[in-house]
Design a protein around this motif. Structure first.
Motif, PDB file in Angstrom:
ATOM      1  N   ASN A 427     -12.285  70.481  17.259  1.00 20.94           N
ATOM      2  CA  ASN A 427     -10.928  70.869  17.380  1.00 20.94           C
ATOM      3  C   ASN A 427     -10.132  69.819  17.429  1.00 20.94           C
ATOM      4  O   ASN A 427      -8.854  69.735  16.915  1.00 20.94           O
ATOM      5  CB  ASN A 427     -10.733  71.523  18.882  1.00 20.94           C
ATOM      6  N   GLU A 431      -7.137  68.960  14.643  1.00 22.93           N
ATOM      7  CA  GLU A 431      -5.636  68.991  15.103  1.00 22.93           C
ATOM      8  C   GLU A 431      -5.088  67.500  14.565  1.00 22.93           C
ATOM      9  O   GLU A 431      -4.205  67.650  14.038  1.00 22.93           O
ATOM     10  CB  GLU A 431      -5.485  69.122  16.559  1.00 22.93           C
ATOM     11  N   GLN A 432      -5.978  66.541  14.539  1.00 23.30           N
ATOM     12  CA  GLN A 432      -5.622  65.246  14.311  1.00 23.30           C
ATOM     13  C   GLN A 432      -5.346  65.023  12.819  1.00 23.30           C
ATOM     14  O   GLN A 432      -4.443  64.289  12.316  1.00 23.30           O
ATOM     15  CB  GLN A 432      -6.476  64.277  14.740  1.00 23.30           C
ATOM     16  N   SER A 436      -7.594  73.562  10.392  1.00 22.77           N
ATOM     17  CA  SER A 436      -8.157  74.525  11.038  1.00 22.77           C
ATOM     18  C   SER A 436      -9.384  74.497  11.169  1.00 22.77           C
ATOM     19  O   SER A 436     -10.210  74.358  10.060  1.00 22.77           O
ATOM     20  CB  SER A 436      -7.562  75.901  10.739  1.00 22.77           C
TER      21      SER A 436
END
Ligand code: SAH
Length: 461
Positions: A427, A431-432, A436
């Motif tokens: 995750n 995100e970074q 997805s």
């Protein structure tokens, strides 16, 4: 690649007699892998140092292996003491290693103070492993670890060390120990291990290897995990331990069979293939492709127009090449596949522009400090639309009765994550880097501990 041997035995210039190389001369020798030079930077009665400098030709080394492309021309072989150094020692100092010296017969059998220094040695297992190998056979060890890049200390340490060992030994002993042990620290051997390798180990190991506490590690690494050769050698090394050896061997094989016993392997490949098909990808990277099981399946599906397998291990690539019979398949088919030699912790332009990347059972082989480099290489630079990562789910290990508690599934695993750890990591990465991610279990799912393999499917958003 540099090896120096120094003695302060008086007269120190006896070293020249022992090595059969004159201290006043600079001598060069041609080998298939490059040139070797022997010279003496210092040669006085008090102190004498002989130097073996290897100038490995990285291009000559891979000549005739066209299918691995330019990548093979970039490797660390010229700079590190690997099995080439072993080969050079046996070729240049054969008489000395055999303990023969016409002019000074007593000298050969007299232990003298000797210091050997390897300027750059790749060491899997760190300083502690160096000590465990050299100290039981009577050497003191000094090791200095090199950073990956002096200009970027935040990149952390490399696996390269300058290693100095000192002991009172006959020169023949020192050379034999170096000959056998240098390849033990390395990951990569430039030639195949065969029957004759086993014989060499047995003959060179005579008198010291069978009682060495790290006998098994040395043998295993030397023979590069070729399990049948490995067990045969161990049995011969110490027949009294036959039974124990056989038992050890059995555990090792069982560990490997753990996963195959209900063909987790096939289930994993099936899940990976299905996800790749569903992604609509036409160009695929198989990163850490190993011996090419996924590549074989990919080749059989015409959806995949361009397939690239990459691995850090040349031996795995050679095995993939054999397994896929790349030299026999029709050119039309072969054109769809390229094998590359490279490491996933270095940015690599050849990995850019692909629809999808599969990284199957690879991340757990990376040292945790290298993970962030891996993340950038894949998600910031190569940036395929879809990335598929599988790794063991540690929670499931309790389901395997033959796996001792707390033990990893494979000896080369640097970590095994539970589901929460993998998902937290994935995750964060997603995100970074603008992806997805969703998670899929692979293999039979247990209510409490989940499935044996966990898969993260990343899609660029
Ligand atoms: N994907 C294959 C092989 C998994 S074993 C399969 O599922 O069968 C892990 C593989 O990762 C090994 O072949 C190993 O050589 C490779 N590997 C380990 N570190 C690597 C790195 N830094 N770069 C590229 N490959 C690496």
């Amino acid at each position: 690649m540099l090896l120096t041997i120094t003695t302060e035995h008086k007269p120190a210039t006896d070293l020249g007699f022992l090595l059969h190389k004159h201290p006043d001369r600079f001598q060069s020798f041609d080998f298939s892998y490059g040139k070797a030079h022997v010279f003496y930077p210092e040669a006085t009665e008090e102190r004498c140092t002989a130097c073996l400098l290897l100038d490995v030709d990285p291009v000559g080394m891979v000549r005739g292996k066209q299918s691995f492309q330019v990548a093979q021309y970039v490797n660390d072989r010229p700079y590190v003491a690997s099995s080439f150094m072993s080969v050079a020692i046996s070729q240049l100092f054969n008489t000395a290693m055999g303990g023969r010296c016409k002019d000074r017969p007593q000298l050969v059998t007299t232990p003298i103070p000797l210091v050997a220094r390897l300027e750059v040695l790749p060491v899997r297992g760190g300083e502690n492993f160096l000590q465990r190998i050299f100290e039981p056979i009577g050497y003191s060890v000094e090791a200095v670890r090199h950073p990956l890049d002096e200009h970027f200390p935040e990149w952390g340490e490399s696996d390269y060390y300058s290693v100095t060992i000192s002991g009172t030994k006959t020169l023949s002993e020192l050379l034999t120990h170096l000959y056998v042990l240098i390849p033990v620290f390395d990951n990569d051997k430039h030639y195949f291990v065969g029957e004759d390798e086993m014989q060499k180990l047995l003959s060179k190991g005579e008198g010291w290897l069978s009682s060495h506490p790290e006998k098994e590690q040395i043998t295993r690494r030397y023979l590069k995990n070729l399990s049948s050769l490995y067990s045969q050698t161990l049995v011969q090394l110490d027949e009294r331990q036959d039974i124990e050896t056989a038992e050890n061997q059995l555990t090792k094989v069982q560990e490997e069979l753990l996963e195959t016993s209900f063909s987790l392997n096939d289930q994993r490949l099936g899940a990976v293939m299905a996800t790749l098909r569903a992604s609509g990808a036409r160009t695929i990277l198989d990163l850490g492709c190993g011996e090419g099981k996924l590549l074989r399946d990919l080749l059989q599906d015409q959806q995949f127009e361009q397939i690239v397998g990459m691995d850090v291990s040349i031996r795995s690539l050679e095995m993939a090449q054999k397994r896929l019979k790349l030299d026999q398949i029709p050119e039309r088919l072969g054109k769809r596949l390229n094998l590359l030699h490279g490491s996933l912790i270095y940015r690599d332009k050849r990995l850019e522009g692909f629809d999808a990347a599969a990284v199957v059972e690879v991340i757990e082989h990376l040292d945790p400090p290298r993970l962030s480099a891996f993340e950038r290489v894949i998600f910031e630079f190569a940036k395929p639309r879809t990335v598929l990562i599988t790794t063991p789910n540690r929670e499931y290990n309790v389901m395997w009765k033959t796996l001792p508690a707390g033990q990893f599934r494979h000896s080369d695993h640097r970590f095994e994550w539970n589901r929460q750890e993998f998902q937290d990591w994935a995750n964060g990465v997603a995100e970074q880097h603008g992806y997805s991610v969703r998670f899929l279990p692979v293999g039979p799912e247990d209510e409490k501990v989940g499935a044996p393999t966990q898969m993260g499917v990343f899609e660029r958003v």
